[in-house]
Motif scaffolding. Structure first.
Motif, PDB file in Angstrom:
ATOM      1  N   VAL A 220      65.054  11.253 -72.518  1.00 13.71           N
ATOM      2  CA  VAL A 220      64.910  11.466 -74.096  1.00 13.71           C
ATOM      3  C   VAL A 220      65.798  12.117 -74.944  1.00 13.71           C
ATOM      4  O   VAL A 220      66.565  11.718 -76.172  1.00 13.71           O
ATOM      5  CB  VAL A 220      63.254  12.105 -74.539  1.00 13.71           C
ATOM      6  N   PRO A 230      62.754   8.339 -80.097  1.00 14.17           N
ATOM      7  CA  PRO A 230      61.906   7.916 -79.067  1.00 14.17           C
ATOM      8  C   PRO A 230      60.600   8.398 -79.690  1.00 14.17           C
ATOM      9  O   PRO A 230      60.501   9.632 -80.588  1.00 14.17           O
ATOM     10  CB  PRO A 230      62.350   8.661 -77.795  1.00 14.17           C
ATOM     11  N   VAL A 232      56.951  10.005 -77.519  1.00 15.60           N
ATOM     12  CA  VAL A 232      56.379  10.382 -76.384  1.00 15.60           C
ATOM     13  C   VAL A 232      55.145  10.812 -76.423  1.00 15.60           C
ATOM     14  O   VAL A 232      54.858  11.691 -77.299  1.00 15.60           O
ATOM     15  CB  VAL A 232      57.376  11.314 -75.507  1.00 15.60           C
TER      16      VAL A 232
END
Length: 275
Positions: A220, A230, A232
């Motif tokens: 990441v 990103p 998550v």
């Protein structure tokens, strides 16, 4: 999910009206999986209430209905798909990506159907696909064919990382249930777009969950340094500590990249009351 019985009085004020729970959750995390849309398409009015409870930068990743992906296998479900797309319209920019989760039986020979389906979707949305057939992970040719189909519309491939979960036998009832239902897929860390999405399943023991996500910190952080954005999602079989664990993952990323913005401050949670 933005409510959970074990979160009441810990992460969310209790009692809290249903129309305020998402707002409280959004103080802990800035993204949510829309798993409920897999089972029933909400009304546009319900979705509009979700939008009112969240800021424009909040990320929803709603899942396409089961009838479209699993029962009809992306063919002949135009009416149901249209109803879903109409329902999520009130989210506006909050609809970060529409999540197409495919059944484990959906394999390499089905990729042409997926490609046709993706090409027929409106370009106003981004799309992310989760596959579970082992061939996509074991056969480089199958993986390449899938990636090519996704690339034609700029769709992402969502990895569901269960490797830490299946490393040792289950030790709780929730883990034993998840043991029989969750897919055993190899670790995949390749992003196809500038908005990768990760689903990570840890253990009910927070320490083992943290231990299992260590490889993702490098991944990441690397994505962020490349200019990607990103998302998550951190799960455990019982999800009892999920909001706190998600914030801990974010904090560990910020240790490596201090320029990453902090998450919002959660709303104060007072003691539980009986009345």
């Amino acid at each position: 999910m933005w409510t959970h019985k074990s979160w009441q009085g810990r992460f969310l004020e209790h009692p809290l009206p249903a129309h305020e729970r998402l707002r409280a959750y959004a103080g802990w995390c800035t993204a949510v999986e829309g798993n409920t849309t897999f089972y029933a398409t909400p009304t546009p009015e319900t979705v509009a209430s979700w939008a009112r409870q969240t800021d424009p930068y909040f990320r929803f990743v709603p899942k396409l209905p089961k009838v479209v992906t699993h029962e009809r296998r992306l063919t002949g479900a135009d009416e149901e798909l249209s109803a879903f797309l109409d329902a999520v319209e009130p989210l506006g920019p909050r609809a970060h990506a529409l999540w197409i989760q495919l059944p484990g039986s959906f394999g390499p020979t089905d990729v042409p159907a997926l490609a046709r389906f993706l090409r027929g979707l409106p370009t106003a949305h981004r799309y992310a696909v989760e596959v579970r057939h082992p061939a996509f992970f074991d056969d480089p040719r199958a993986a390449r064919t899938l990636e090519e189909a996704l690339a034609t519309v700029g769709a992402e491939w969502i990895p569901f990382d269960t490797t830490a979960f299946f490393r040792t036998p289950p030790t709780s009832d929730a883990e034993r249930e998840a043991w029989t239902r969750k897919p055993r897929t190899p670790l995949r860390t390749r992003a196809l777009t500038d908005r990768p999405i990760v689903r990570y399943l840890g253990r009910d023991d927070p320490a083992r969950t943290v231990e299992g996500w260590q490889p993702w910190l490098d991944v990441v952080t690397g994505w962020l340094r490349e200019g990607r954005s990103p998302t998550v999602f951190v799960h455990t079989p019982d999800n009892a500590d999920a909001p706190d664990l998600a914030r801990r993952f974010h904090d560990e990323v910020r240790v490596r990249l201090p320029e990453v913005e902090p998450l919002p401050e959660p709303m104060p949670v007072g003691p539980s009351t009986l009345f």
